[in-house]
Design a protein around this motif. Structure first.
Motif, short mmCIF file in Angstrom:
data_model
loop_
_atom_site.label_atom_id
_atom_site.label_comp_id
_atom_site.label_asym_id
_atom_site.label_seq_id
_atom_site.Cartn_x
_atom_site.Cartn_y
_atom_site.Cartn_z
N ALA A 165 0.84 -1.20 0.00
CA ALA A 165 0.00 0.00 0.00
C ALA A 165 0.87 1.25 0.00
O ALA A 165 2.00 1.24 0.49
N GLU A 199 -5.05 8.08 3.26
CA GLU A 199 -5.29 6.67 2.98
C GLU A 199 -4.02 6.00 2.48
O GLU A 199 -3.26 6.60 1.71
N LEU A 201 -3.32 3.04 0.10
CA LEU A 201 -4.06 2.24 -0.87
C LEU A 201 -3.12 1.35 -1.66
O LEU A 201 -2.02 1.76 -2.05
N THR A 202 -3.56 0.12 -1.93
CA THR A 202 -2.83 -0.74 -2.85
C THR A 202 -3.21 -0.33 -4.28
O THR A 202 -4.21 0.36 -4.51
N TYR A 204 -4.34 -2.34 -6.42
CA TYR A 204 -5.62 -2.99 -6.69
C TYR A 204 -6.76 -2.03 -6.33
O TYR A 204 -7.76 -1.92 -7.07
N GLU A 205 -6.62 -1.34 -5.20
CA GLU A 205 -7.65 -0.39 -4.77
C GLU A 205 -7.67 0.84 -5.69
O GLU A 205 -8.75 1.37 -6.00
N ALA A 208 -9.51 -0.14 -8.76
CA ALA A 208 -10.95 -0.21 -8.52
C ALA A 208 -11.59 1.17 -8.52
O ALA A 208 -12.68 1.37 -9.07
#
Length: 290
Positions: A165, A199, A201-202, A204-205, A208
């Protein structure tokens, strides 16, 4: 002080532009430097003193640095050897009256001697002038610049960050913090400020969020380091210096070292950081402009 001239390097960039506008709003005279004076004038008009600055060309140093009290310092991405490519210019600046430098550094630079930012931080610590390190985490804007064509044209994010992340940050927040340090040197003298968002965040996030915002599937490809290097060179056309720096940054994320968050934006600016979803909504047209 209001009458003291501040030099902003990289003035037409995502962070430098914010620094210039903040200083002007506070009544500070600004000398704004870019690759050409014309490019600076196109952006800011006659509100600034527009100059060209090349850290590797001593003939540009006098017009940039002389008469300047403070500097917002940004390392041009193509200059990967700061000891030879930047330090001579910084020595000149110090010897000709510059008393304060606010340096756009990198989150974790103090523990990552591979990145060029570490060498500049070392010089500043020993320089005898007042310094502030603005250690930014990974910019939202890298996804609308460096990785724009991957997302816009190929619907993928191609970075070797694994499942790690990252505490992304907006250039607007970073520039505003840097300007605050220039305007209040006593409060931020000889201080390192790590600037992150709220935040971690990865990718992947991130993919998305972009999928929802853009209305089409965006995939995180999760390449290994060697695949990323090949892609960066052959597809994105990155110079080797930038490939090395970005690989080091993504490796930090892959190892779980980029997720740390700070309260710097709230403490300095008295507001919340700009989140990635807000940024993605604001900039969605850039990724949709084919």
């Amino acid at each position: 002080m209001a009458g003291e001239v501040s030099l902003v390097t990289g003035a037409t960039g995502n962070v430098g532009r914010v620094v210039v506008e903040r200083l002007l709003a506070a009544g500070r005279p600004v000398r704004a430097a870019g690759r050409t004076a014309e490019s600076v004038s196109r952006m800011f008009g006659d509100r600034v003193q527009a100059v060209a600055l090349d850290f590797t060309d001593a003939s540009t140093w006098a017009s940039a640095f002389e008469g300047v009290h403070s500097v917002f310092l940004m390392r041009p991405p193509q200059l990967g050897k700061p000891k030879t490519q930047m330090v001579p210019a910084l020595d000149y600046a110090r010897d000709h009256g510059v008393q304060q430098m606010v340096f756009l550094s990198l989150q974790g630079a103090e523990g990552n001697k591979i990145v060029p930012h570490a060498a500049i931080e070392s010089w500043l610590r020993a320089s005898g002038i007042s310094w502030t390190f603005v250690r930014a985490s990974f910019f939202h804007q890298n996804l609308t610049t460096t990785h724009l064509t991957d997302i816009r044209d190929r619907n993928e994010i191609m970075v070797p960050a694994g499942r790690g992340a990252t505490a992304f940050v907006d250039a607007e927040d970073v520039g505003a913090v840097a300007a605050a340090a220039l305007l209040d040197p006593l409060s931020y003298a000889n201080t390192a400020l790590t600037v992150t968002g709220d935040e971690a965040l990865t990718y992947y996030e991130i993919a998305a969020i972009l999928t929802r915002e853009l209305g089409r599937p965006i995939r995180y490809a999760r390449p290994g380091v060697f695949r990323y290097i090949r892609h960066a060179r052959r597809t994105l056309g990155m110079q080797w210096g930038l490939v090395a720096v970005t690989t080091a940054i993504y490796t930090t994320a892959r190892l779980g070292l980029a997720a740390g968050r700070t309260e710097t934006v709230r403490e300095v600016l008295n507001r919340d950081p700009i989140g990635f979803a807000t940024f993605a909504h604001r900039e969605r047209d850039i990724w949709n402009n084919t």
